[in-house]
Write a protein that holds these residues in place. Structure first.
Motif, PDB file in Angstrom:
ATOM      1  N   VAL A  86     -36.873  21.276 -23.344  1.00  0.00           N
ATOM      2  CA  VAL A  86     -37.073  19.686 -22.536  1.00  0.00           C
ATOM      3  C   VAL A  86     -37.270  19.228 -24.022  1.00  0.00           C
ATOM      4  O   VAL A  86     -38.013  19.171 -24.995  1.00  0.00           O
ATOM      5  CB  VAL A  86     -39.036  19.987 -22.746  1.00  0.00           C
ATOM      6  N   SER A  87     -36.726  18.271 -24.228  1.00  0.00           N
ATOM      7  CA  SER A  87     -36.961  17.039 -24.702  1.00  0.00           C
ATOM      8  C   SER A  87     -37.715  16.442 -24.641  1.00  0.00           C
ATOM      9  O   SER A  87     -38.150  15.931 -23.543  1.00  0.00           O
ATOM     10  CB  SER A  87     -35.506  16.321 -25.136  1.00  0.00           C
ATOM     11  N   GLU A  88     -37.801  15.328 -26.209  1.00  0.00           N
ATOM     12  CA  GLU A  88     -39.003  14.007 -25.712  1.00  0.00           C
ATOM     13  C   GLU A  88     -37.756  12.996 -25.779  1.00  0.00           C
ATOM     14  O   GLU A  88     -36.818  13.264 -25.676  1.00  0.00           O
ATOM     15  CB  GLU A  88     -39.261  14.211 -27.539  1.00  0.00           C
ATOM     16  N   PRO A  89     -39.099  11.899 -24.822  1.00  0.00           N
ATOM     17  CA  PRO A  89     -37.890  10.752 -23.975  1.00  0.00           C
ATOM     18  C   PRO A  89     -37.377  10.192 -25.689  1.00  0.00           C
ATOM     19  O   PRO A  89     -37.986   8.692 -25.727  1.00  0.00           O
ATOM     20  CB  PRO A  89     -39.116  10.006 -22.828  1.00  0.00           C
ATOM     21  N   ASP A  90     -37.154  10.592 -26.432  1.00  0.00           N
ATOM     22  CA  ASP A  90     -36.292  10.036 -27.374  1.00  0.00           C
ATOM     23  C   ASP A  90     -34.933   9.799 -27.059  1.00  0.00           C
ATOM     24  O   ASP A  90     -34.425   9.020 -28.310  1.00  0.00           O
ATOM     25  CB  ASP A  90     -36.725  11.120 -28.075  1.00  0.00           C
ATOM     26  N   VAL A 124     -34.466   9.901 -16.294  1.00  0.00           N
ATOM     27  CA  VAL A 124     -34.362   8.496 -16.912  1.00  0.00           C
ATOM     28  C   VAL A 124     -35.585   7.440 -16.404  1.00  0.00           C
ATOM     29  O   VAL A 124     -35.887   7.756 -15.469  1.00  0.00           O
ATOM     30  CB  VAL A 124     -33.157   8.257 -16.670  1.00  0.00           C
ATOM     31  N   SER A 125     -35.445   5.973 -17.046  1.00  0.00           N
ATOM     32  CA  SER A 125     -36.736   5.141 -16.937  1.00  0.00           C
ATOM     33  C   SER A 125     -35.547   4.002 -17.559  1.00  0.00           C
ATOM     34  O   SER A 125     -34.476   4.357 -18.601  1.00  0.00           O
ATOM     35  CB  SER A 125     -37.435   5.174 -17.308  1.00  0.00           C
ATOM     36  N   ALA A 126     -35.839   2.985 -17.523  1.00  0.00           N
ATOM     37  CA  ALA A 126     -35.888   1.931 -18.082  1.00  0.00           C
ATOM     38  C   ALA A 126     -36.675   0.756 -18.491  1.00  0.00           C
ATOM     39  O   ALA A 126     -37.700   0.792 -17.516  1.00  0.00           O
ATOM     40  CB  ALA A 126     -34.820   0.999 -16.542  1.00  0.00           C
ATOM     41  N   PHE A 180     -43.664   3.437 -21.660  1.00  0.00           N
ATOM     42  CA  PHE A 180     -42.280   4.319 -21.304  1.00  0.00           C
ATOM     43  C   PHE A 180     -42.650   3.385 -19.626  1.00  0.00           C
ATOM     44  O   PHE A 180     -43.394   3.936 -19.464  1.00  0.00           O
ATOM     45  CB  PHE A 180     -42.502   5.500 -21.051  1.00  0.00           C
ATOM     46  N   ARG A 181     -41.727   3.292 -18.331  1.00  0.00           N
ATOM     47  CA  ARG A 181     -41.828   3.335 -17.106  1.00  0.00           C
ATOM     48  C   ARG A 181     -41.774   4.279 -16.620  1.00  0.00           C
ATOM     49  O   ARG A 181     -41.662   5.442 -16.539  1.00  0.00           O
ATOM     50  CB  ARG A 181     -40.691   2.087 -16.742  1.00  0.00           C
ATOM     51  N   THR A 182     -41.967   4.399 -15.091  1.00  0.00           N
ATOM     52  CA  THR A 182     -41.333   5.396 -13.887  1.00  0.00           C
ATOM     53  C   THR A 182     -39.943   5.783 -14.127  1.00  0.00           C
ATOM     54  O   THR A 182     -39.097   5.268 -14.723  1.00  0.00           O
ATOM     55  CB  THR A 182     -42.074   4.910 -12.649  1.00  0.00           C
TER      56      THR A 182
HETATM   57  P1  ADP Z   1     -41.330  17.771 -15.102  1.00  0.00           P
HETATM   58  O1  ADP Z   1     -42.525  19.434 -15.573  1.00  0.00           O
HETATM   59  O2  ADP Z   1     -42.347  16.872 -14.240  1.00  0.00           O
HETATM   60  O3  ADP Z   1     -40.675  18.028 -15.755  1.00  0.00           O
HETATM   61  P2  ADP Z   1     -42.265  17.789 -17.953  1.00  0.00           P
HETATM   62  O4  ADP Z   1     -42.907  16.922 -18.928  1.00  0.00           O
HETATM   63  O5  ADP Z   1     -41.185  18.618 -18.421  1.00  0.00           O
HETATM   64  O6  ADP Z   1     -42.268  16.962 -16.684  1.00  0.00           O
HETATM   65  O7  ADP Z   1     -40.969  16.353 -19.018  1.00  0.00           O
HETATM   66  C1  ADP Z   1     -39.734  15.869 -18.266  1.00  0.00           C
HETATM   67  C2  ADP Z   1     -38.941  15.135 -18.418  1.00  0.00           C
HETATM   68  O8  ADP Z   1     -38.904  14.082 -18.466  1.00  0.00           O
HETATM   69  C3  ADP Z   1     -39.095  15.159 -20.544  1.00  0.00           C
HETATM   70  O9  ADP Z   1     -38.185  15.989 -20.913  1.00  0.00           O
HETATM   71  C4  ADP Z   1     -39.754  14.001 -20.728  1.00  0.00           C
HETATM   72  O10 ADP Z   1     -39.103  13.476 -21.917  1.00  0.00           O
HETATM   73  C5  ADP Z   1     -38.746  13.420 -20.004  1.00  0.00           C
HETATM   74  N1  ADP Z   1     -39.958  12.120 -19.897  1.00  0.00           N
HETATM   75  C6  ADP Z   1     -41.015  11.758 -19.628  1.00  0.00           C
HETATM   76  N2  ADP Z   1     -41.556  10.332 -19.497  1.00  0.00           N
HETATM   77  C7  ADP Z   1     -40.068  10.233 -19.290  1.00  0.00           C
HETATM   78  C8  ADP Z   1     -39.638   8.776 -18.722  1.00  0.00           C
HETATM   79  N3  ADP Z   1     -41.401   7.221 -18.803  1.00  0.00           N
HETATM   80  N4  ADP Z   1     -38.318   8.092 -18.839  1.00  0.00           N
HETATM   81  C9  ADP Z   1     -37.880   8.987 -19.627  1.00  0.00           C
HETATM   82  N5  ADP Z   1     -37.977  10.389 -19.602  1.00  0.00           N
HETATM   83  C10 ADP Z   1     -38.535  11.258 -19.521  1.00  0.00           C
END
Ligand code: ADP
Ligand code: MG
Ligand code: ZN
Length: 443
Positions: free
Chosen positions: A154-158, A197-199, A207-209
């Motif tokens: 699982v990556s950070e939202p980077d 993904v979000s914008a 960050f948005r939804t």
């Molecule tokens: P879930 O268990 O609901 O899939 P996670 O905590 O495992 O949630 O996160 C899922 C992914 O969503 C991660 O890779 C995280 O980086 C990404 N993520 C979280 N918030 C955002 C956002 N606002 N926009 C884009 N990606 C996001």
């Protein structure tokens, strides 16, 4: 419509099948393409009372993957049940890890100052497969894949663009293939991606939804789906609407994204520690062993090729795309005594021949190519002649010098030998020789 005002924010969840011979919690084979339901047993069929036994090789590979991706490995992690109903999940839960995953806090360097954080890597088992296109009007279930060992990365939202998402995926795949953790074949389902993904308006901090896109079966489709879904988010924000957090499916034929279901929250899964499996406790020695099993990774290798052999970034990129190709190049460089020229031959003649002949092995043995290059360097054969010798080596193998001599491709630099040849030719062609003498007298 232009969406310049917005920035794309992406986090990826990558599921990778570990390259084990047997499943995560039973002894069934993981081989791909066997007849449906052949590789099953009471444990992976989810029969009541059947107990899971953890596959040590899966743990070793998952740990190696974690180390290769720069994560800190937990000495104690916990398997948890993720409960949901699906026809291809006979147990009614998937064994995964939740609040105590195998590894955390990793990073992948994309070059150019861009680094993508890895939140966590956990082990889990795969579900089976629903087959919708085999029997008209029915769905069939194949449980061969149920219980296959996976890691979820699982990556950070980077990630900030679709191209960067593709670069991240390419880097992760390269690292895992180098480390021999997985074949990462998307065609066979051993690498699967969910994209979040979000914008957000540029400059906004929060960050948005997000929405999560599933069904992405190639890196190209990840990029396309992200662009389509990002554009939709931008449109919703422009209209002051609200993006609903949900799971989307990507339809590659229509290049469109549609909602699949409302997004469940983690509490919907009622995670709890699996009572059939004790906590996974790894000794520091086991983690060290995994660290030692990680080979030189592509980024480090590219840097070394630039500094040790003076290769360009493009050459280093080509030569490190496959671990075996890099090893071959280094063997050629050693045998030839010149890395730069070896790189030229390997990225040129070797790859072209391999491509033309559709072969996956190297067309010419590394030491033979090295000796051929040395023959060119010392002036024994010309570059053009060397290409002929190379073609012969690719077809029949053998020794470059022997082939060059046999096929009359040796270039003569020795003056007395040349003079003897010229005399011989003159003696055999007295008329031309006389004309040549006349011509020379007029110069
Ligand atoms: P879930 O268990 O609901 O899939 P996670 O905590 O495992 O949630 O996160 C899922 C992914 O969503 C991660 O890779 C995280 O980086 C990404 N993520 C979280 N918030 C955002 C956002 N606002 N926009 C884009 N990606 C996001
Ligand atoms: Mg998730
Ligand atoms: Zn089984």
């Amino acid at each position: 419509m232009s969406h310049e005002r917005y920035e794309m924010v992406v986090g990826l969840e990558v599921h990778v099948q570990l390259r084990t011979r047997t499943k995560a919690f039973c002894r069934c084979l993981t081989s791909f393409g066997d007849p449906p339901n052949q590789n099953t047993c009471p444990t992976c069929l989810g029969m009541p009372g059947a107990l899971p036994v953890l596959n040590a090789e899966a743990v070793a590979l998952a740990t190696r993957a974690s180390v290769a991706l720069g994560c800190a490995v937990r000495e104690r992690s916990v398997f948890a049940r993720k409960n949901y109903f699906y026809p291809d999940l006979p147990k009614g839960y998937q064994i995964s890890q939740f609040d105590l995953p195998l590894a955390e806090h990793g990073r992948v360097d994309l070059g150019g100052g861009r680094t993508i954080g890895i939140t966590r890597i956990h082990m889990e088992e795969d579900a089976g497969k629903s087959v919708h296109d085999r029997f008209p009007g029915f769905t069939a279930i194949d449980l061969n894949r149920a219980g296959t060992p996976l890691v979820e990365i699982v990556s950070e939202p980077d990630i900030r663009s679709s191209a960067e998402a593709a670069a991240y995926l390419k880097a992760v795949r390269e690292i895992l293939v180098y480390a021999d953790v997985s074949d990462c074949s998307m065609e066979e389902g051993s690498l699967r991606v969910d994209a979040n993904v979000s914008a957000r308006p540029r400059g906004e901090i929060a960050f948005r939804t997000r929405t999560e896109i599933k069904n992405l079966n190639s890196f190209a489709n990840v990029e396309k789906a992200l662009e389509v879904e990002f554009a939709r988010h931008c449109g919703v924000h422009d209209a002051d609407g609200a993006v609903i957090q949900q799971t989307m499916l990507y339809d590659a034929n229509r290049n469109a994204v549609r909602p699949a279901r409302s997004k469940e929250e983690s509490h919907d899964y009622r995670y709890f520690p699996d009572p059939d499996l004790p906590p996974l406790v790894l000794t520091p020695a086991f983690i060290d062993e995994a660290r030692r099993a990680v080979p030189e990774l592509p980024a480090a290798r590219r840097a070394r090729y630039a500094s040790d052999f003076g290769l360009t970034a493009a050459e280093a990129e080509v030569l490190t795309a496959e671990r075996a190709l890099g090893e071959y190049f280094e063997a050629v460089a050693t045998a030839a005594g010149d890395g730069k020229v070896a790189a030229h031959w390997v990225t040129g003649e070797v790859l072209a021949t391999r491509n033309d002949q559709g072969r996956s092995d190297m067309p010419v043995a590394a030491d033979a190519l090295g000796r051929l290059i040395a023959l060119v360097q010392e002036g024994t054969v010309s570059n053009t002649a060397a290409k002929k010798v190379f073609a012969t080596l690719a077809a029949e193998g053998g020794d470059p010098r022997t082939i060059a001599e046999r096929d009359g491709l040796v270039q003569v630099g020795d003056e007395s030998a040349l003079r003897a040849w010229v005399d011989e030719v003159f003696a055999e062609n007295p008329d031309e020789a006389a004309l040549f003498e006349i011509g020379r007298a007029h110069v």
